[in-house]
Write a protein that holds these residues in place. Structure first.
Motif, PDB file in Angstrom:
ATOM      1  N   ARG A  11      -6.286  -1.758  17.042  1.00  0.00           N
ATOM      2  CA  ARG A  11      -5.229  -2.023  16.061  1.00  0.00           C
ATOM      3  C   ARG A  11      -4.349  -0.791  15.902  1.00  0.00           C
ATOM      4  O   ARG A  11      -4.434  -0.054  14.923  1.00  0.00           O
ATOM      5  CB  ARG A  11      -5.840  -2.421  14.723  1.00  0.00           C
ATOM      6  N   LEU A  12      -3.475  -0.576  16.849  1.00  0.00           N
ATOM      7  CA  LEU A  12      -2.615   0.593  16.866  1.00  0.00           C
ATOM      8  C   LEU A  12      -1.701   0.653  15.648  1.00  0.00           C
ATOM      9  O   LEU A  12      -1.547   1.694  15.021  1.00  0.00           O
ATOM     10  CB  LEU A  12      -1.781   0.594  18.153  1.00  0.00           C
ATOM     11  N   PHE A  13      -1.096  -0.456  15.286  1.00  0.00           N
ATOM     12  CA  PHE A  13      -0.136  -0.447  14.190  1.00  0.00           C
ATOM     13  C   PHE A  13      -0.824  -0.432  12.831  1.00  0.00           C
ATOM     14  O   PHE A  13      -0.430   0.318  11.943  1.00  0.00           O
ATOM     15  CB  PHE A  13       0.810  -1.648  14.303  1.00  0.00           C
ATOM     16  N   SER A  14      -1.838  -1.253  12.659  1.00  0.00           N
ATOM     17  CA  SER A  14      -2.530  -1.311  11.369  1.00  0.00           C
ATOM     18  C   SER A  14      -3.216   0.007  11.040  1.00  0.00           C
ATOM     19  O   SER A  14      -3.244   0.421   9.879  1.00  0.00           O
ATOM     20  CB  SER A  14      -3.571  -2.426  11.368  1.00  0.00           C
ATOM     21  N   LEU A  15      -3.769   0.658  12.013  1.00  0.00           N
ATOM     22  CA  LEU A  15      -4.482   1.916  11.757  1.00  0.00           C
ATOM     23  C   LEU A  15      -3.547   3.096  11.528  1.00  0.00           C
ATOM     24  O   LEU A  15      -4.002   4.188  11.193  1.00  0.00           O
ATOM     25  CB  LEU A  15      -5.444   2.222  12.903  1.00  0.00           C
ATOM     26  N   SER A  16      -2.245   2.873  11.681  1.00  0.00           N
ATOM     27  CA  SER A  16      -1.297   3.959  11.450  1.00  0.00           C
ATOM     28  C   SER A  16      -1.037   4.179   9.960  1.00  0.00           C
ATOM     29  O   SER A  16      -0.371   5.134   9.584  1.00  0.00           O
ATOM     30  CB  SER A  16       0.016   3.698  12.178  1.00  0.00           C
ATOM     31  N   SER A  17      -1.563   3.310   9.118  1.00  0.00           N
ATOM     32  CA  SER A  17      -1.398   3.444   7.675  1.00  0.00           C
ATOM     33  C   SER A  17      -2.769   3.535   7.007  1.00  0.00           C
ATOM     34  O   SER A  17      -3.640   2.715   7.274  1.00  0.00           O
ATOM     35  CB  SER A  17      -0.643   2.230   7.123  1.00  0.00           C
TER      36      SER A  17
END
Length: 96
Positions: free
Chosen positions: A68-74
């Motif tokens: 989860r590249l995008f979700s884990l960026s927050s």
């Protein structure tokens, strides 16, 4: 004035939660739908390979929380809690 700022902050936090939930759901959909052919994170070898068996396709449908590249960026995303809890129920702490 303070109450207006607190109200605005709460509204923005709720909007952020909604956006992060939407990103999480869309990311889940993408990772599940693209698992047979490949995706931008794992590559497109599945798309090029026509000799994959049905068992391999079913096994490749599962993706890891680390995908989860995008979700884990927050840090406030729903995926962060999923990522921090290990498979055996222990909380993992990622250092550095």
């Amino acid at each position: 004035m303070l109450s207006a700022l607190v109200s605005k902050r709460e509204k923005l936090q709720e909007e952020l939660r909604n956006i992060e939930k939407q990103v999480y759901e869309l990311e889940t959909s993408y990772l599940q739908d693209s698992s047979q052919c490949g995706n931008v994170l794992k590559g497109f070898e599945g798309f090029l390979s026509s000799s994959k068996s049905t068992a391999n396709l079913k096994r490749s449908r599962k993706f890891q929380p680390e995908d989860r590249l995008f979700s884990l960026s927050s840090v406030t995303s729903p995926a962060v809690e999923e990522h921090m809890v290990g498979r055996d129920g222990q909380i993992l702490v990622k250092v550095g």
